[in-house]
Scaffold this motif. Structure first.
Motif, PDB file in Angstrom:
ATOM      1  N   ASP A   4      10.193   7.579  -1.494  1.00 24.71           N
ATOM      2  CA  ASP A   4       8.757   7.602  -1.234  1.00 24.71           C
ATOM      3  C   ASP A   4       8.092   8.671  -2.107  1.00 24.71           C
ATOM      4  OD1 ASP A   4       6.241   8.623   0.170  1.00 24.71           O
ATOM      5  OD2 ASP A   4       6.679   6.841   1.347  1.00 24.71           O
ATOM      6  N   VAL A  34       5.038   9.863  -2.212  1.00 23.99           N
ATOM      7  CA  VAL A  34       4.195  10.841  -1.524  1.00 23.99           C
ATOM      8  C   VAL A  34       5.056  11.915  -0.869  1.00 23.99           C
ATOM      9  CG1 VAL A  34       2.588  11.167   0.393  1.00 23.99           C
ATOM     10  CG2 VAL A  34       2.279   9.239  -1.181  1.00 23.99           C
ATOM     11  N   PRO A  90      -2.413   5.405  -1.453  1.00 21.17           N
ATOM     12  CA  PRO A  90      -1.627   6.472  -0.820  1.00 21.17           C
ATOM     13  C   PRO A  90      -1.748   7.811  -1.532  1.00 21.17           C
ATOM     14  CG  PRO A  90      -0.190   4.942  -2.002  1.00 21.17           C
ATOM     15  CD  PRO A  90      -1.559   4.325  -1.973  1.00 21.17           C
ATOM     16  N   TYR A 103      -3.895  -1.749  -4.441  1.00 19.43           N
ATOM     17  CA  TYR A 103      -3.892  -1.327  -3.036  1.00 19.43           C
ATOM     18  C   TYR A 103      -5.061  -1.998  -2.309  1.00 19.43           C
ATOM     19  CZ  TYR A 103      -0.819   2.333  -4.826  1.00 19.43           C
ATOM     20  OH  TYR A 103       0.206   3.012  -5.437  1.00 19.43           O
ATOM     21  N   ASP A 119       0.810  -1.226   0.000  1.00 21.60           N
ATOM     22  CA  ASP A 119       0.000   0.000   0.000  1.00 21.60           C
ATOM     23  C   ASP A 119       0.839   1.271   0.000  1.00 21.60           C
ATOM     24  OD1 ASP A 119      -2.614  -1.140  -0.063  1.00 21.60           O
ATOM     25  OD2 ASP A 119      -2.356  -1.714   2.031  1.00 21.60           O
ATOM     26  N   ARG A 120       2.020   1.207  -0.607  1.00 18.78           N
ATOM     27  CA  ARG A 120       2.863   2.386  -0.789  1.00 18.78           C
ATOM     28  C   ARG A 120       3.515   2.297  -2.161  1.00 18.78           C
ATOM     29  NH1 ARG A 120       6.950   2.923   4.127  1.00 18.78           N
ATOM     30  NH2 ARG A 120       7.392   4.899   3.077  1.00 18.78           N
TER      31      ARG A 120
END
Length: 417
Positions: free
Chosen positions: A98, A100, A317, A312, A90-91
């Motif tokens: 990263d 995000v 995310p 996901y 879920d990333r």
């Protein structure tokens, strides 16, 4: 030093020069640096200051991986390796960073340029050459008034290609130059929604906002739009990205590669999905009830837009990040509450979380944009990712993405019809 000596030295674990590494890999020296930017090789400065050096064992490992690629005619699409985006638990990450956090920290143009080169260029701005932009604007202006955003972007890409006689140069530097000109051409060729034309050196998100919304944005709004662009740059081998890789495998030029991606985006299950979520949110706000709107969708046998994502199992995310940013936009409060109500209503019968299409719909509804605005944001953002994948594919064996079909028609011979 002879190549034989270099090979012996490399076998003993010594380091190779750029030229020696290129010879061993069977590529051009600039391609070696492309491998470095993609994290497939590690370079070290020569202590004598004569350039970069490379670990021979690491180079040989890359050679072995290349030799293990499937032969022509096999189902190569099942074995596409990429160093761009990793999605798990879920990333998701761009080149190990990263995505995000990156979108929160850097503007879209910096993220895109870093994704292509591996080097951050603070304050970088993408601008289109005047001739390219003029050709794209003329072509877009000739379309019927009821043309959609996807139509305008496809036409702009073709016009920009025709205006560039050097489009067939697939060297890395040429492709990067094309990318930095094509993305702003796509944005600035779109008709203005508001009255003011932004400056050519304004951040891309500011220029795109002027094409999507009639009013000037608050700082938090344009910051959210910029974040959305960065979050959507790439998402592994989505349908449009696979189309891009196939076109690049056939050595289509970057404009044609992007056109292939735009063609795949123009469908309700990909880039246009946010438009369905936009219309649903508008209806929820007009009727004052998410339950009634969700019920109508289910009664008609339609899935509720903007919920769930196959990659996901829990929360998307990208949606989480955009919802967080939208919480700081006062004008988004009602649309955000409507989206949360839709999510809560459907949760009674199963765990389906909001995806990025629903978050984009909150932004476009709250900003008074048209339903296809989210599709425009998606396509502009993803163009940077398509270029990154094209750069990877240009370094692979040409026409490797040629799977064999499983024929199930009548066996020959048959008479003429």
């Amino acid at each position: 030093m002879t190549d034989t000596t270099a090979d012996a030295r490399g076998a003993d674990g010594a380091r190779l020069t750029t030229r020696e590494a290129a010879q061993r890999l069977g590529v051009k020296p600039e391609t070696v640096y492309a491998y470095v930017s993609r994290g497939q090789l590690t370079s070290r400065r020569d202590p004598a200051g004569r350039g970069s050096t490379f670990d021979a064992k690491e180079v040989d490992a890359l050679v072995r991986r290349a030799r293990n690629q499937p032969p022509a005619g096999s189902d190569a699409t099942q074995r596409i390796t990429t160093g761009i985006t990793l999605i798990e638990a879920d990333r998701y990450w761009y080149r190990g960073v990263d995505a995000v956090e990156l979108a929160r920290a850097l503007p879209y143009e910096e993220v895109a340029d870093w994704l292509w080169t591996g080097v951050r260029s603070p304050g970088v701005r993408f601008t289109a050459p005047p001739g390219t932009l003029a050709a794209a604007r003329r072509s877009v202006g000739a379309l019927p008034a009821d043309g959609g955003s996807a139509d305008r972007l496809r036409v702009a890409a073709v016009a920009a290609a025709v205006a560039d006689p050097l489009r067939f140069d697939l060297s890395r530097d040429a492709v990067l130059s094309t990318a930095r000109a094509l993305i702003p051409a796509l944005v600035d060729a779109l008709p203005l929604a508001g009255a003011r034309e932004p400056a050519a050196d304004d951040p891309l998100a500011h220029r795109l906002w002027a094409r999507l919304a009639e009013r000037a944005p608050a700082e938090a709004e344009v910051r959210t739009l910029d974040m959305a662009l960065s979050l959507l740059i790439d998402h592994d081998l989505a349908a449009s990205t696979l189309a891009v890789r196939v076109a690049a495998s056939a050595r289509a030029h970057p404009y044609a590669v992007v056109s292939a991606g735009l063609g795949a985006v123009d469908g309700p299950l990909h880039g246009a999905a946010s438009g369905l979520a936009h219309r649903m949110l508008r209806e929820v706000l007009e009727r004052g009830s998410a339950a009634a709107v969700v019920s109508d969708h289910l009664r008609a046998g339609r899935r509720v837009p903007g919920l769930g994502h196959r990659l996901y199992p829990r929360e998307d995310p990208r949606a989480v990040a955009l919802f967080g940013a939208l919480a700081d936009v006062p004008g988004a409060r009602d649309a955000l509450a409507a989206a949360r109500e839709v999510e809560a209503t459907t949760a009674r019968h199963g765990e389906l979380h909001a995806n990025v299409d629903l978050a984009l719909a909150v932004l476009t509804v709250a900003s008074g944009m048209e339903p296809d605005a989210g599709e425009t944001v998606f396509a502009i953002a993803r163009t940077a990712g398509w270029i990154a994948h094209a750069l990877e594919e240009y370094e692979e064996r040409p026409l490797r993405l040629r799977p064999s079909g499983h024929y199930n028609g009548p066996r020959p011979p048959r008479p003429l019809p």
